[in-house]
Design an enzyme around this catalytic site. Structure first.
Site, mmCIF file in Angstrom:
data_model
loop_
_atom_site.group_PDB
_atom_site.id
_atom_site.type_symbol
_atom_site.label_atom_id
_atom_site.label_comp_id
_atom_site.label_asym_id
_atom_site.label_seq_id
_atom_site.Cartn_x
_atom_site.Cartn_y
_atom_site.Cartn_z
ATOM 1 N N GLY A 35 117.544 17.988 19.320
ATOM 2 C CA GLY A 35 116.188 17.438 19.304
ATOM 3 C C GLY A 35 115.185 18.357 19.981
ATOM 4 O O GLY A 35 115.498 18.990 20.983
ATOM 5 N N GLY A 36 113.990 18.455 19.410
ATOM 6 C CA GLY A 36 112.911 19.209 20.044
ATOM 7 C C GLY A 36 112.932 20.713 19.857
ATOM 8 O O GLY A 36 112.245 21.437 20.569
ATOM 9 N N THR A 40 111.767 19.963 12.106
ATOM 10 C CA THR A 40 110.833 19.488 11.082
ATOM 11 C C THR A 40 109.879 20.593 10.648
ATOM 12 O O THR A 40 109.641 20.781 9.454
ATOM 13 C CB THR A 40 110.047 18.268 11.594
ATOM 14 O OG1 THR A 40 110.973 17.218 11.893
ATOM 15 C CG2 THR A 40 109.058 17.774 10.555
ATOM 16 N N THR A 41 109.349 21.337 11.607
ATOM 17 C CA THR A 41 108.458 22.457 11.269
ATOM 18 C C THR A 41 109.189 23.464 10.389
ATOM 19 O O THR A 41 108.643 23.968 9.401
ATOM 20 C CB THR A 41 107.958 23.151 12.553
ATOM 21 O OG1 THR A 41 107.314 22.187 13.379
ATOM 22 C CG2 THR A 41 106.980 24.262 12.231
ATOM 23 N N ASP A 63 115.572 11.504 9.826
ATOM 24 C CA ASP A 63 115.413 11.297 11.269
ATOM 25 C C ASP A 63 114.590 10.026 11.475
ATOM 26 O O ASP A 63 113.493 9.913 10.940
ATOM 27 C CB ASP A 63 114.684 12.501 11.868
ATOM 28 C CG ASP A 63 114.606 12.442 13.391
ATOM 29 O OD1 ASP A 63 114.793 11.343 13.945
ATOM 30 O OD2 ASP A 63 114.350 13.484 14.011
ATOM 31 N N ASN A 271 113.628 29.375 17.363
ATOM 32 C CA ASN A 271 112.206 29.086 17.575
ATOM 33 C C ASN A 271 111.769 29.322 19.024
ATOM 34 O O ASN A 271 112.598 29.456 19.926
ATOM 35 C CB ASN A 271 111.905 27.633 17.190
ATOM 36 C CG ASN A 271 111.744 27.455 15.688
ATOM 37 O OD1 ASN A 271 111.231 28.336 14.999
ATOM 38 N ND2 ASN A 271 112.170 26.312 15.172
ATOM 39 N N CYS A 282 101.870 38.548 33.610
ATOM 40 C CA CYS A 282 102.302 37.137 33.625
ATOM 41 C C CYS A 282 103.777 37.096 34.041
ATOM 42 O O CYS A 282 104.676 37.339 33.230
ATOM 43 C CB CYS A 282 102.116 36.503 32.245
ATOM 44 S SG CYS A 282 102.791 34.830 32.118
#
Length: 339
Positions: A35-36, A40-41, A63, A271, A282
């Site tokens: 999950g996460g 879906t993308t 889902d 991803n 940074c």
């Protein structure tokens, strides 16, 4: 191991999903992961790319969270519907619990489980007692519908890992369900006949014979599709992950289980990768990139026979047709970090 399309003179797998677009025989494509991580993308973006080279594509969300509507900013339901701006790409969202409720709760739309007679209630209790039966029935109904709609390629945006793997066992789950129901009807046939009318109707108006026929039809459909799922020319599974320990662990577990089911997988989409510019001040970006690189190196070492696609972390959400189209380009043309 896989049917990924690569040239004979290539000494490594292409870091894109182009092989999936090129493999014209593919009918079923599953996109899954923890999950996460951006399933879906990724599935929406892959569907957009496939729609460019296929006659018709159907994107199905299994889902319960149903993120397709959010991704395309368009409401989808349990009937296939064209996505705005496309003439050959449709989407639908199915409720994993809906199909078995519909099957067992009688004919009337407003008839719920509470309206069922004793025997009908017993049948429902029996059905829900079988592990995974809700998802199995859900997929059986969808597959039956998909067969009649004759899409060239179907993409499943699946539920998080555990649900996905459980779904892949559904042919045997339904076989067991039918065996149990048959066993009950033979054991308690005379008793059931006392409850039934001359046409096999239960006290709540349900028709037991029709229900058994429907189950048998679904079983035949499932058996046929199961054979296709295990054919690497027709089916593949795209794993989606992020470069972190838990996600990598889930991906490894999933790939091993897919292999045990005989389902082809040769693509991994990673991803949320950070690409800080050289000399960036940074500290958090640099530290996180170092951690990500450690896991990315492990992924490339473990899966050297896979197409590993590296996708950057973006500064804004990927929502709406235009942003999804832009994101989808990176699935087929490797992302080049700014220097």
């Amino acid at each position: 191991m896989s049917t990924a399309v690569i040239n004979a003179d290539d000494d490594h797998m292409e870091p894109t999903l182009q092989s999936i677009l090129d493999q014209r025989s593919l009918r079923w494509i599953f996109v899954g992961g923890k999950g996460g991580v951006g399933k879906t993308t990724t599935s929406c973006s892959l569907a957009i790319q496939l729609a460019k080279v296929r006659r018709s594509v159907l994107l199905i969300s299994t889902d319960p969270a149903h993120n397709l509507s959010d991704a395309f900013s368009q409401k989808f339901g349990k009937e296939a519907r064209l996505i705005d701006g496309f003439d050959n790409l449709s989407a639908m969202e199915i409720d994993p619990n809906g199909s078995i409720q519909d099957l067992l709760a009688g004919q009337g739309e407003n008839e719920g489980a509470g309206d069922m007679g004793g025997v009908g209630g017993m049948m429902q209790d029996l059905a829900f007692a079988i592990p995974g039966i809700d998802e199995a029935m859900s997929f059986a109904e969808v597959l039956k519908q998909v067969k009649s709609l004759s899409y060239e390629t179907i993409i499943f945006d699946t539920a998080p890992t555990g649900h996905t793997l459980r779904f892949l066992q559904f042919p045997s789950v339904l076989e067991k369900a039918l065996a149990k129901v048959s066993q009950l009807s033979s054991q308690y046939g005379p008793l059931l006949n006392g409850f039934l009318g001359s046409n096999g109707t239960l006290p709540n108006g349900q028709n037991l014979n029709e229900m058994m026929e429907k189950l048998e039809t679904l079983r035949a459909t499932i058996s046929e599709v199961n054979t296709q799922f295990k054919d690497e020319r027709l089916t593949t599974f795209v794993c989606v992950c992020i470069p972190e320990f838990l996600s990598l662990y889930e991906t490894e577990r999933m790939i091993q289980e897919l292999a045990s089911y005989g389902i082809d997988t040769h693509s991994i989409v990673v991803n949320q990768l950070l690409f800080p510019k050289p000399g960036s001040d940074c500290e958090q970006c640099t530290a996180r990139r170092k951690m990500q690189k450690k896991y990315l190196d492990q992924i490339e070492e473990l899966y050297d026979e896979f197409n590993v696609v590296k996708m950057p972390l973006l500064v804004e959400e990927v929502r709406g047709k235009e942003k999804l189209e832009k994101f989808s380009e990176m699935l087929v043309k490797p992302f080049v970090p700014p220097q």
